[in-house]
Write an enzyme that holds these catalytic residues in place. Structure first.
Site, PDB file in Angstrom:
ATOM      1  N   ASP A   1     -19.733  -2.495   3.252  1.00  0.00           N
ATOM      2  CA  ASP A   1     -20.896  -1.707   3.619  1.00  0.00           C
ATOM      3  C   ASP A   1     -22.192  -2.382   3.203  1.00  0.00           C
ATOM      4  OD1 ASP A   1     -20.116   0.580   5.098  1.00  0.00           O
ATOM      5  OD2 ASP A   1     -19.050   1.279   3.325  1.00  0.00           O
TER       6      ASP A   1
ATOM      7  N   CYS B   1     -14.900  -4.941  -4.407  1.00  0.00           N
ATOM      8  CA  CYS B   1     -13.678  -4.502  -3.729  1.00  0.00           C
ATOM      9  C   CYS B   1     -13.786  -4.555  -2.204  1.00  0.00           C
ATOM     10  CB  CYS B   1     -13.297  -3.098  -4.186  1.00  0.00           C
ATOM     11  SG  CYS B   1     -14.570  -1.885  -3.858  1.00  0.00           S
TER      12      CYS B   1
ATOM     13  N   HIS C   1      -5.412   5.129  14.151  1.00  0.00           N
ATOM     14  CA  HIS C   1      -4.126   5.306  13.489  1.00  0.00           C
ATOM     15  C   HIS C   1      -3.284   4.049  13.541  1.00  0.00           C
ATOM     16  CE1 HIS C   1      -4.322   9.806  14.052  1.00  0.00           C
ATOM     17  NE2 HIS C   1      -4.084   9.609  12.786  1.00  0.00           N
TER      18      HIS C   1
ATOM     19  N   GLU D   1     -23.062  -0.243  -2.610  1.00  0.00           N
ATOM     20  CA  GLU D   1     -22.857  -0.615  -1.200  1.00  0.00           C
ATOM     21  C   GLU D   1     -24.056  -0.261  -0.340  1.00  0.00           C
ATOM     22  OE1 GLU D   1     -19.200   1.139   0.203  1.00  0.00           O
ATOM     23  OE2 GLU D   1     -19.562   3.055  -0.761  1.00  0.00           O
TER      24      GLU D   1
ATOM     25  N   ARG E   1      -8.118   3.947  -1.692  1.00  0.00           N
ATOM     26  CA  ARG E   1      -8.898   4.702  -0.698  1.00  0.00           C
ATOM     27  C   ARG E   1      -8.246   6.060  -0.481  1.00  0.00           C
ATOM     28  NH1 ARG E   1      -9.620  -0.718   1.765  1.00  0.00           N
ATOM     29  NH2 ARG E   1     -11.860  -1.034   2.132  1.00  0.00           N
TER      30      ARG E   1
HETATM   31  C1  PEP Z   1     -16.810  -1.460   1.186  1.00  0.00           C
HETATM   32  O1  PEP Z   1     -17.665  -0.851   1.814  1.00  0.00           O
HETATM   33  O2  PEP Z   1     -16.885  -2.653   0.899  1.00  0.00           O
HETATM   34  C2  PEP Z   1     -15.582  -0.768   0.745  1.00  0.00           C
HETATM   35  C3  PEP Z   1     -14.731  -1.350  -0.062  1.00  0.00           C
HETATM   36  O3  PEP Z   1     -15.352   0.467   1.231  1.00  0.00           O
HETATM   37  P1  PEP Z   1     -14.852   0.778   2.714  1.00  0.00           P
HETATM   38  O4  PEP Z   1     -14.471  -0.508   3.362  1.00  0.00           O
HETATM   39  O5  PEP Z   1     -13.711   1.712   2.554  1.00  0.00           O
HETATM   40  O6  PEP Z   1     -16.058   1.411   3.318  1.00  0.00           O
HETATM   41 MG    MG Z   2     -17.677   1.333   1.860  1.00  0.00          MG
END
Ligand code: PEP
Ligand code: MG
Length: 759
Positions: free
Chosen positions: A628, A675, A363, A604, A470
């Site tokens: 990821d 992203c 958090h 990813e 997100r």
């Molecule tokens: C990622 O995996 O690059 C992504 C943007 O998603 P998260 O960081 O929320 O897993």
């Molecule tokens: Mg991700």
């Protein structure tokens, strides 16, 4: 043997300083091995010599005096070869060196083992015996195991010493670096304020009382006190956080309700237990239950309960926390930072946060990012209780904390902070300018959002759209799934804020390190488990409600795009598309007239890289989740500080995968964005633009820097650089080539602000 080892390590761990720790080591190892001498030599980084630091058996007066160079003596040999050495008669070895002051001529046999921590030789552990004999395999194994176990303990004791300004020899200030995980980007130089738990619940004894009514009254007053504090804190943070983000305080208040924790304590008091004891029992039962859970999110709840328990105890003990003094440039440090602790710092004084426990998913890290405060989490080796009042550096880019930083390092980081400030100021001017290269190429820059604070910052910095919203963030800060109506309101706010710019909403991406307290997922290997689309396909009711809420929210705005996370193949995509069409049909049946929004897939998982064309064919756009993708391609847990230096989005394998994705998407005539955090790294952004990504989506903090850099370079030059980088097989070389090239172009200042600092 295991028992002996464990006991020694425990005893050493409890030692008050390095000297005492080494004293225990030599004494206990000598006893356990039945040898006549046990000594520890530590490598002094300044003189680069192994110095005798403790001995049981040799002349104690030689401690600190006898030392040898790396190429000297048997100790030097063990240290440089990084292997144990077992000799029947040491003096016959060509590397043997005699030190008269130790009295070691009496000892024939020698067994030495290197002490290695994180690949670095820290010293050598030696046992010696009078009679000529070869130590047997069991003895050798014991010493090697002992050295391995002690390496961490010695490193920790050394760190503690350096924090007190003590070097190995007990003098001189030493700078120490502690590694955690990045919680919130940015750098800070300031003074540590350690927030200790206000009261120590664990040591409260049980006690029976006769005057139950008095105890009940005491407890009631404490409850009211904490409730009032929580409300005050929540109000104090109102200007910085949106209501959802402040919901945690409501959670605290709910826990205090009579029907919850409060009632359990009351029941126990009624059995004759005094209020403090009853509180301890109830809190520790809850904490134990939470702490036994493997799930990171639920463990966070344990810390919330603990925090609450401590606050109540403080009232009960009528020893309200001595008022902490918060200096300017305050860096808050705690074993477990809680969002409530943040709220207690007077506005404008807080520059950094350090938490010994927790991860970037806690958090407090979420709050810190929303508030733009550099934060390092999970600094497990930091002896936090000893650092109050000392100078600290928080490097939230790399997840590092420096204690007692040297003048030089402080200056370097102060420059980073100042540069950051100036850059941010200077970059404000870029807001209205397009992200256009010197040769006129337009590179759209989008933002990633989640919290309300992101919206404001994104707007201030001229984002051209939202590449990743997100949606799990509003889910995470609640106590139950938000209803369709609640979701609709949240999504509408987001879509409206950016209208007419496009907003890419990702379907709920929980699992891995992101869990919901009300929907626990307990798994051995969560990153390879029930995550993202896998969860929502198994729970179509959740997916449908969310999709419907998104669609309805977009009514009349038409700037919604839907993004699907963690897709590993065609089947999942088809199922998800089917559900989206069903939700769309339902919404239209309800009379809401909205067009079908563009739908995209996140790339990813390595499997999706190889099936990129098949996936692209079925959707409107692709977006690479490089966070990821990097962790899965390199098999490196993105949250584990131990393997953090292997996690590298500039690894040649990652770069090749990215090129393949762009090529595949374009071959199918579909746009592709990225992203992950990589898109917000200015140097990496140059390569991504050259690869042909159609847009880059990043956190709002980094957007102006990326824009600045891309405006200073031509697409031609970027492509040339990419061509050069793609021929390199070594990640370190990729980094240095990139840095050198940008520096030669006079663009060095925008590459990772703290990357030049060598500590
Ligand atoms: C990622 O995996 O690059 C992504 C943007 O998603 P998260 O960081 O929320 O897993
Ligand atoms: Mg991700």
């Amino acid at each position: 043997m295991l028992n002996t080892l464990r006991k020694i390590v425990q005893e050493v761990n409890a030692a008050k300083d390095l000297k005492a720790a080494l004293g225990i080591i030599v004494q206990r190892v000598k006893e356990a091995m039945g040898s006549q001498v046990c000594s520890v030599y530590l490598l002094d980084p300044e003189s680069n010599r192994f110095v005798l630091m403790a001995t049981d058996g040799l002349n104690k007066r030689s401690i600190g005096k006898v030392s040898m160079a790396l190429n000297e003596g048997l100790v030097g040999l063990v240290g440089t070869r990084e292997e144990p050495l077992n000799l029947e008669n040491a003096s016959e070895h060509p590397r043997y060196r005699y030190f008269a002051e130790t009295g070691e001529e009496r000892y024939a046999s020698f067994l030495g083992s290197p002490i290695i921590h994180h690949r670095k030789v820290m010293g050598v552990l030696v046992i010696q015996q009078k009679e000529r004999r070869q130590f047997d395999e069991g003895e050798e194994a014991f010493l090697v195991t002992m050295s391995a176990q002690l390496a961490g303990v010695i490193a920790h004791a050394e760190a503690t010493g350096s924090i007190r300004g003590l070097g190995r020899q007990g003098k001189g200030i030493q700078e120490a670096k502690f590694v955690g995980v990045p919680g919130s980007p940015g750098a800070a130089v300031g003074t540590a304020v350690v927030v200790l738990p206000p009261a120590d619940l664990e040591v409260v004894p049980d006690k029976n009382v006769d005057d139950i009514a008095a105890e009940l009254l005491l407890f009631k007053t404490a409850l009211e006190g904490v409730r009032a504090d929580m409300r005050a804190l929540s109000a104090k943070m109102a200007s910085q956080l949106r209501p959802e983000e402040r919901a945690l305080f409501d959670v605290y208040l709910m826990m205090l309700e009579d029907a919850a924790l409060g009632n359990e304590v009351v029941k126990l008091i009624k059995t004759g237990q005094w209020a403090q004891g009853a509180l301890r029992q109830v809190v520790s039962a809850h904490v134990n239950r939470f702490e036994l859970m493997d799930d990171a999110y639920l463990r966070e709840r344990a810390s919330d309960v603990k925090d609450l328990g401590r606050r109540l105890l403080a009232y009960l003990q009528q020893a309200r926390q001595q008022t902490l003094v918060y200096p300017d440039n305050c860096i808050l440090v705690s074993e477990e930072l809680s969002p409530a602790m943040l709220g207690e710092v007077p506005e404008g004084k807080l520059v950094g946060l350090v938490s010994v426990q927790g991860s970037g998913n806690s958090h407090v890290a979420i709050f810190a990012r929303a508030m733009g405060i550099p934060t390092v989490m999970g600094v497990v080796d930091l002896p936090y209780s000893k650092i109050d009042g000392i100078q600290l550096i928080v490097d939230g880019y790399h997840g590092e904390v420096f204690t007692n930083p040297s003048e030089l390092l402080r200056k370097q980081y102060a420059e980073v902070v100042e540069e950051e400030r100036q850059l941010t100021q200077g970059l404000d001017a870029l807001r209205g300018l397009p992200c256009e290269t010197l040769d006129g190429y337009r590179m759209p820059l989008w933002v990633n959002t989640g919290l309300l604070a992101d919206v404001k910052r994104a707007q201030e910095r001229g984002a051209e759209g939202v590449g990743l919203y997100r949606t799990e963030v509003p889910f995470m800060i609640r106590e139950r799934f938000p209803s369709e109506k609640e979701q609709l309101a949240i999504y509408r706010e987001q879509l409206q804020a950016f209208h007419p710019l496009p907003v890419t909403m990702r379907s709920l991406d929980v699992g891995g390190d992101k869990a919901l307290s009300y929907f626990p997922i307990k798994e051995e290997n969560p990153f390879l488990g029930w995550r993202g689309i896998r969860v929502t396909l198994d729970h179509p009711e959740i997916f449908l409600v969310q999709t419907r809420a998104m669609l309805k929210a977009s009514e009349g705005l038409d700037n919604l795009r839907i993004l699907l996370p963690m897709i590993s193949g065609i089947q999942e995509l088809e199922e998800a598309l089917h559900l989206i069409h069903r939700a769309w049909g339902e919404v239209r049946d309800e009379g809401v007239d909205i067009p079908m929004p563009p739908v995209g897939v996140m790339i990813e998982i390595p499997a999706a890289v190889y099936q990129v064309r098949e996936l692209a064919r079925q959707v409107d756009f692709l977006s690479v989740g490089s966070n990821d993708l990097t962790q899965y391609l390199l098999a490196v847990d993105r949250n584990n500080p131990r393997v953090a230096d292997l996690y590298d989005f500039l690894h040649p394998a990652v770069l090749q995968a990215l090129c393949k994705v762009v090529e595949g998407a374009h071959a199918e005539g579909k746009p592709v964005s990225i992203c992950g955090e990589m898109a917000g790294d200015p140097a990496a952004a140059v390569l991504l633009m050259a690869m042909g990504f159609d847009s880059l989506s990043m956190n709002a903090t980094n957007l102006p820097k990326v824009k600045w850099l891309l405006r200073q370079i031509s697409l031609g030059k970027a492509k040339e650089l990419l061509g050069q980088v793609m021929t390199i097989d070594n990640p370190h070389m990729v980094h240095s080539t990139l840095q050198l090239a940008l520096r030669n172009l006079g663009l060095g200042r925008m590459i990772n602000p703290a990357s030049n600092i060598q500590a």
